[in-house]
Design a protein around this motif. Structure first.
Motif, PDB file in Angstrom:
ATOM      1  N   ILE A   1     -23.897 -12.494  14.700  1.00  0.00           N
ATOM      2  CA  ILE A   1     -23.713 -11.051  14.890  1.00  0.00           C
ATOM      3  C   ILE A   1     -22.593 -10.825  15.912  1.00  0.00           C
ATOM      4  CG2 ILE A   1     -26.101 -10.369  14.308  1.00  0.00           C
ATOM      5  CD1 ILE A   1     -26.559 -10.141  17.396  1.00  0.00           C
ATOM      6  N   LYS A   2     -22.100  -9.560  15.939  1.00  0.00           N
ATOM      7  CA  LYS A   2     -21.026  -9.265  16.917  1.00  0.00           C
ATOM      8  C   LYS A   2     -21.595  -8.622  18.178  1.00  0.00           C
ATOM      9  CE  LYS A   2     -17.035  -8.917  13.874  1.00  0.00           C
ATOM     10  NZ  LYS A   2     -17.495  -8.492  12.529  1.00  0.00           N
TER      11      LYS A   2
ATOM     12  N   ARG B   1     -30.130 -11.979  21.444  1.00  0.00           N
ATOM     13  CA  ARG B   1     -28.907 -11.342  20.916  1.00  0.00           C
ATOM     14  C   ARG B   1     -27.676 -12.155  21.331  1.00  0.00           C
ATOM     15  NH1 ARG B   1     -27.360  -6.622  24.464  1.00  0.00           N
ATOM     16  NH2 ARG B   1     -27.071  -8.473  25.717  1.00  0.00           N
TER      17      ARG B   1
ATOM     18  N   ARG C   1     -30.610  -7.003  10.931  1.00  0.00           N
ATOM     19  CA  ARG C   1     -29.196  -6.673  10.717  1.00  0.00           C
ATOM     20  C   ARG C   1     -29.084  -5.575   9.671  1.00  0.00           C
ATOM     21  NH1 ARG C   1     -26.925 -12.072   9.046  1.00  0.00           N
ATOM     22  NH2 ARG C   1     -24.917 -11.038   8.966  1.00  0.00           N
ATOM     23  N   HIS C   2     -27.973  -4.868   9.698  1.00  0.00           N
ATOM     24  CA  HIS C   2     -27.747  -3.809   8.703  1.00  0.00           C
ATOM     25  C   HIS C   2     -27.400  -4.429   7.358  1.00  0.00           C
ATOM     26  CE1 HIS C   2     -28.002  -0.586  11.604  1.00  0.00           C
ATOM     27  NE2 HIS C   2     -27.265  -1.312  12.425  1.00  0.00           N
TER      28      HIS C   2
ATOM     29  N   ALA D   1     -28.931  -8.259   4.437  1.00  0.00           N
ATOM     30  CA  ALA D   1     -28.671  -9.561   5.069  1.00  0.00           C
ATOM     31  C   ALA D   1     -29.683 -10.615   4.624  1.00  0.00           C
ATOM     32  CB  ALA D   1     -28.686  -9.415   6.582  1.00  0.00           C
TER      33      ALA D   1
ATOM     34  N   ASN E   1     -24.570  -3.231  17.982  1.00  0.00           N
ATOM     35  CA  ASN E   1     -24.379  -2.329  16.835  1.00  0.00           C
ATOM     36  C   ASN E   1     -24.762  -2.957  15.502  1.00  0.00           C
ATOM     37  OD1 ASN E   1     -23.607  -0.266  18.407  1.00  0.00           O
ATOM     38  ND2 ASN E   1     -21.391  -0.616  18.155  1.00  0.00           N
ATOM     39  N   ASP E   2     -24.834  -4.276  15.477  1.00  0.00           N
ATOM     40  CA  ASP E   2     -25.200  -4.958  14.224  1.00  0.00           C
ATOM     41  C   ASP E   2     -26.707  -4.976  14.022  1.00  0.00           C
ATOM     42  OD1 ASP E   2     -22.628  -5.527  13.613  1.00  0.00           O
ATOM     43  OD2 ASP E   2     -22.628  -7.504  14.557  1.00  0.00           O
ATOM     44  N   LEU E   3     -27.442  -4.528  15.038  1.00  0.00           N
ATOM     45  CA  LEU E   3     -28.900  -4.684  14.981  1.00  0.00           C
ATOM     46  C   LEU E   3     -29.642  -3.352  14.953  1.00  0.00           C
ATOM     47  CD1 LEU E   3     -29.231  -7.576  17.584  1.00  0.00           C
ATOM     48  CD2 LEU E   3     -29.455  -7.780  15.103  1.00  0.00           C
TER      49      LEU E   3
END
Ligand code: AMP
Length: 330
Positions: A168-169, A159, A137-138, A141, A172-174
């Motif tokens: 996560i959503k 995912r 994750r960005h 975390a 893009n979160d990864l």
């Protein structure tokens, strides 16, 4: 009188104990729920109580009155975004602009690659997963919600499970990186812009849940449980390196400091950490850096096997920070 302040979490005890040992007034910005814990420690002179750390900017005038310098750590980075950190009105120790480079995966990669560090390959599209990768994750975390995947199908399945769990959503979160095999090591440094010298302070390993617990379960049972092991840091343990590795440890740190000076003025001042693994040839792959004090330094409140070679007194990273401020004031 100058005081040293930090947020009540991560390595606050070490930082404020070190500050007290160097003769500073100490201030803790503390969430009300942790007041009881931190009141136990007599080296903390003042607590500023908040409901959440996002209220830090509202404490500015109080901190200014105390001529405070903030010591940033992992909690500051995980609780505030880069713009919020950059707009803090009181002095921040080190280089607050480099913290953006720590939080942004692309900038982070650039700094490591330009420092000529050996960095795992980034996978830009899950379609290109052809080997073992780690999805991270960005931001800071702390390893929560990270997972391993060996193919696009495997990645999609995991995912989707994390999305369903609300961790996560979406894609893009990864951030996908090739998994680096070997013995993990987290190299702790301090760079002094006053003496222009780099000090190697210590090395630790992390215990991460669930991944470090998995090895205690036989392979047969591992295959039976439907678990996506995360890499959530629970604690740290000490380590020393083969002495023959030390020269390269210093070289890597120096290259990082030189590059930071060039890319993000005023450079990598103060504590930082290069994080990665050693392979069977003793070659280090750096998968991350932290551009501020790391919690692994909490191991060495009385000094480390390496700080002992540099100082004739117990020198924690927290105390080293306070010493630098003292010298800079002079
Ligand atoms: P990080 O947030 O990047 O520090 O990652 C958390 C944990 O994930 C690390 O402490 C490692 O155990 C693991 N990790 C991260 N990136 C890699 C990688 N490229 N190869 C192997 N392990 C990794």
């Amino acid at each position: 009188m100058t005081s040293i302040a930090t947020l009540g979490s991560h390595c606050a005890l070490q930082v404020l104990k070190g500050a007290k040992d160097e003769g500073f007034k100490t201030i803790l910005v503390c969430e009300k729920k942790r007041e009881k814990l931190y009141r136990r420690f007599k080296f903390i002179d003042k607590l500023i109580l908040v409901d959440t750390f996002s209220e830090l900017s509202e404490c500015s005038s109080q901190l200014k009155d105390d001529d405070a310098i903030i010591i940033p750590h992992g909690t500051l980075i995980s609780q505030m975004n880069s713009s919020q950190i950059e707009s803090i009105k009181i002095p921040v120790f080190g280089n607050k602009w480099i913290l953006r480079w720590e939080s942004d995966r692309k900038m982070k990669e650039k700094l490591m690659v330009e420092s000529n560090l050996n960095v795992p390959k980034t996978i830009h599209n899950p379609k290109d997963i052809g080997t073992l990768v780690i999805a991270k994750r960005h931001g800071a975390a702390g390893g929560k919600g990270y997972f391993l995947a060996t193919s696009e199908k495997d990645y999609n399945k995991k995912r989707d499970k994390l999305i369903a769990q609300g961790i996560i959503k979406g894609d893009n979160d990864l951030y996908l990186q090739e998994y680096a095999f070997g013995v993990s090591a987290y190299l702790q440094y301090f760079y002094s812009p006053l003496t222009e010298e780099l000090e190697f302070f210590g090395v630790d390993r992390r215990y991460e849940s669930d991944i470090d617990g998995l090895g205690r379960i036989p392979a047969l049972q591992q295959m039976d449980i439907d678990l996506i092991p995360s890499f959530n840091v629970i604690g740290n343990s000490p380590m020393v390196l083969r002495e023959s590795l030390l020269d390269e440890v210093y070289s890597m740190g120096e290259r990082f400091v030189d590059t930071a000076k060039r890319l993000v003025a005023p450079g990598m001042n103060g504590p930082f950490c290069l994080e990665g693994v050693y392979d069977d040839n003793g070659k280090f792959t750096t998968f991350e850096f932290s551009a501020r004090i790391v919690a692994g330094t909490n191991l060495y409140v009385d000094g480390s096997p390496y700080s002992t070679f540099l100082y004739d007194e117990p020198m924690s990273m927290g105390r080293r920070i306070a010493r630098e401020i003292k010298k800079a004031k002079k």
